[in-house]
Design a protein around this motif. Structure first.
Motif, mmCIF file in Angstrom:
data_model
loop_
_atom_site.group_PDB
_atom_site.id
_atom_site.type_symbol
_atom_site.label_atom_id
_atom_site.label_comp_id
_atom_site.label_asym_id
_atom_site.label_seq_id
_atom_site.Cartn_x
_atom_site.Cartn_y
_atom_site.Cartn_z
ATOM 1 N N GLU A 20 28.741 -7.234 7.052
ATOM 2 C CA GLU A 20 29.998 -7.979 7.595
ATOM 3 C C GLU A 20 30.585 -9.003 6.372
ATOM 4 O O GLU A 20 31.634 -9.356 6.049
ATOM 5 N N GLN A 21 29.427 -9.639 5.770
ATOM 6 C CA GLN A 21 29.819 -10.565 4.601
ATOM 7 C C GLN A 21 30.532 -9.867 3.495
ATOM 8 O O GLN A 21 31.136 -10.399 2.735
ATOM 9 N N GLY A 22 29.883 -8.719 3.382
ATOM 10 C CA GLY A 22 30.541 -7.960 2.285
ATOM 11 C C GLY A 22 31.745 -6.900 2.533
ATOM 12 O O GLY A 22 32.881 -7.432 2.777
ATOM 13 N N ARG A 23 31.512 -5.549 2.495
ATOM 14 C CA ARG A 23 32.567 -4.897 2.932
ATOM 15 C C ARG A 23 32.806 -4.668 4.307
ATOM 16 O O ARG A 23 33.939 -3.955 4.692
ATOM 17 N N GLY A 24 32.012 -5.259 5.221
ATOM 18 C CA GLY A 24 32.594 -5.439 6.659
ATOM 19 C C GLY A 24 31.688 -4.329 7.343
ATOM 20 O O GLY A 24 31.111 -3.459 6.825
ATOM 21 N N ALA A 49 30.692 -8.204 18.339
ATOM 22 C CA ALA A 49 31.302 -8.837 16.847
ATOM 23 C C ALA A 49 32.576 -8.254 16.443
ATOM 24 O O ALA A 49 33.337 -8.737 15.852
ATOM 25 N N MET A 50 32.676 -6.775 16.765
ATOM 26 C CA MET A 50 34.008 -5.946 16.470
ATOM 27 C C MET A 50 35.121 -6.405 17.169
ATOM 28 O O MET A 50 36.241 -6.485 16.831
ATOM 29 N N LEU A 51 34.964 -7.047 18.430
ATOM 30 C CA LEU A 51 36.098 -7.359 19.154
ATOM 31 C C LEU A 51 36.107 -9.009 19.371
ATOM 32 O O LEU A 51 36.985 -9.412 19.901
ATOM 33 N N CYS A 52 35.411 -9.651 18.570
ATOM 34 C CA CYS A 52 35.067 -11.139 18.882
ATOM 35 C C CYS A 52 36.681 -11.892 18.208
ATOM 36 O O CYS A 52 37.166 -11.520 17.007
ATOM 37 N N GLY A 54 36.595 -15.248 17.796
ATOM 38 C CA GLY A 54 36.418 -16.537 17.408
ATOM 39 C C GLY A 54 36.138 -16.789 15.927
ATOM 40 O O GLY A 54 36.699 -15.693 15.254
ATOM 41 N N ARG A 55 36.273 -17.750 15.579
ATOM 42 C CA ARG A 55 36.090 -18.113 14.167
ATOM 43 C C ARG A 55 34.808 -18.545 13.833
ATOM 44 O O ARG A 55 33.840 -18.860 14.423
ATOM 45 N N GLY A 56 34.575 -18.034 12.445
ATOM 46 C CA GLY A 56 33.089 -18.288 11.858
ATOM 47 C C GLY A 56 32.177 -17.080 12.209
ATOM 48 O O GLY A 56 32.737 -16.023 12.286
ATOM 49 N N GLU A 57 30.916 -17.206 12.368
ATOM 50 C CA GLU A 57 30.053 -16.343 12.389
ATOM 51 C C GLU A 57 30.352 -15.455 13.906
ATOM 52 O O GLU A 57 30.609 -16.094 14.722
ATOM 53 N N ARG A 58 30.190 -14.251 13.704
ATOM 54 C CA ARG A 58 30.469 -13.252 14.775
ATOM 55 C C ARG A 58 29.125 -12.596 15.273
ATOM 56 O O ARG A 58 28.504 -12.469 14.386
ATOM 57 N N PRO A 59 29.084 -12.167 16.405
ATOM 58 C CA PRO A 59 30.131 -12.630 17.693
ATOM 59 C C PRO A 59 29.596 -14.211 18.049
ATOM 60 O O PRO A 59 28.564 -14.603 17.891
ATOM 61 N N CYS A 60 30.670 -14.688 18.247
ATOM 62 C CA CYS A 60 30.663 -16.124 18.897
ATOM 63 C C CYS A 60 30.031 -16.226 19.954
ATOM 64 O O CYS A 60 29.531 -17.533 20.428
ATOM 65 N N GLY A 61 30.142 -15.376 20.965
ATOM 66 C CA GLY A 61 29.558 -15.376 22.208
ATOM 67 C C GLY A 61 30.399 -16.321 23.340
ATOM 68 O O GLY A 61 29.914 -16.526 24.295
ATOM 69 N N GLN A 62 31.349 -17.133 22.711
ATOM 70 C CA GLN A 62 32.204 -17.944 23.375
ATOM 71 C C GLN A 62 33.530 -17.735 23.971
ATOM 72 O O GLN A 62 34.027 -17.760 24.877
ATOM 73 N N CYS A 63 34.058 -16.824 22.959
ATOM 74 C CA CYS A 63 35.544 -16.420 23.372
ATOM 75 C C CYS A 63 35.587 -15.451 24.406
ATOM 76 O O CYS A 63 34.742 -14.919 24.752
ATOM 77 N N VAL A 64 36.977 -15.474 24.682
ATOM 78 C CA VAL A 64 37.155 -14.321 25.772
ATOM 79 C C VAL A 64 36.742 -12.947 25.698
ATOM 80 O O VAL A 64 35.790 -12.326 26.468
#
Length: 270
Positions: A20-24, A49-52, A54-64
């Motif tokens: 995730e941090q590199g090529r995705g 994680a793919m649909l998140c 949120g900002r920052g680390e994914r999945p954030c677990g908080q966004c809709v």
């Protein structure tokens, strides 16, 4: 990458975080392992994680979107199972999936498909899936759940990243990390005789999945060391050799041959 919900399997968690941090993240994963290994938990985390949003680390677990994935109501996450309980996914279902994949996402930028018991699909269904893995739209992602990744055609496996899980707390989790570290130590600095002795671990009583997982863990350990410094030329050469051995392991090459190839490859080129 936030995979705190996945117990154990640190090697897989580290692998995905680096990706995730590199090529995705990849567009296709085979998530394999026995019952209790966390296949479904990891699949949900990857989908989130793919649909998140949120900002920052994914999945954030908080966004809709994360909340919808975790509740199983996200319109861009589809779970494909056999037409009846205990039955495998059919070729007609894969064709319907393929048609759906070309319809743009409802809410997000991606569509994610989770396929249950993918290793039980017959060759016709797998070949139909292969076409989608090769030619599908860039926004579509596929998570193939399998108890035994060896049940999937090699052509399908070659187009997916493989994530091999073991139940958290089992001896193999800690033992595998220790074996990988010892072999990485030998590859990093040992002489030919010491490396040959360390590489004999590859000739243990392991099936193809276990051997592939061990080699993957060694590759991860070596890549981490190369990033930190040390004999970078030797470490990168070792990573390249391990990658070749992983490909050979998928073709059921004898484990004893792998250890010999590893030693020969290291000291013929240094």
């Amino acid at each position: 990458m936030n995979l705190s919900a996945l117990a154990g399997n640190q090697r897989v968690r580290d692998q995905l975080s680096r990706q995730e941090q590199g090529r995705g993240l990849s567009h296709a994963y085979i998530i394999s392992g026995p019952a209790g290994s966390g296949r479904h938990s990891l699949a949900r985390q990857l989908a989130a994680a793919m649909l998140c949003a949120g900002r920052g680390e994914r999945p954030c677990g908080q966004c809709v979107p994360c909340q919808k994935v975790l509740k199983g109501i996200h319109p861009d996450l589809s779970v494909i199972a056999g037409p009846e309980e205990g039955k495998p996914i059919t070729v007609d279902q894969v064709r319907a999936l393929r048609a759906d994949a070309y319809i743009r996402a409802n809410e997000g930028e991606r569509k994610v498909y989770l396929l249950e018991n993918a290793d039980r699909m017959n060759p016709s269904a797998q070949n139909a899936m292969l076409k989608l893995l090769e030619e599908g739209p860039a926004y579509a992602a596929f998570l193939l759940l399998a108890e035994n990744a060896g049940g999937l055609l090699q052509t399908v496996r070659s187009r997916c990243e493989e994530l091999s899980l073991i139940p958290a707390g089992e001896p193999g989790d800690q033992e595998g990390r220790a074996l990988a570290k010892n072999l990485a130590d030998a590859l990093s600095r040992a002489g030919e005789l010491e490396l040959l002795e360390a590489a004999m671990v590859l000739d243990g009583k392991r099936n193809r999945e276990e051997l592939s997982a061990l080699l993957e863990a060694v590759e991860t350990e070596l890549a981490d060391r190369a990033a930190e410094g040390g004999d970078r030329r030797r470490l990168l050469r070792a990573v390249e050799l391990i990658q070749r051995l992983r490909g050979a392991a998928r073709l059921n090459v004898n484990a004893g041959q792998l250890s010999g190839w590893l030693c020969a490859g290291m000291f013929d080129t240094l």
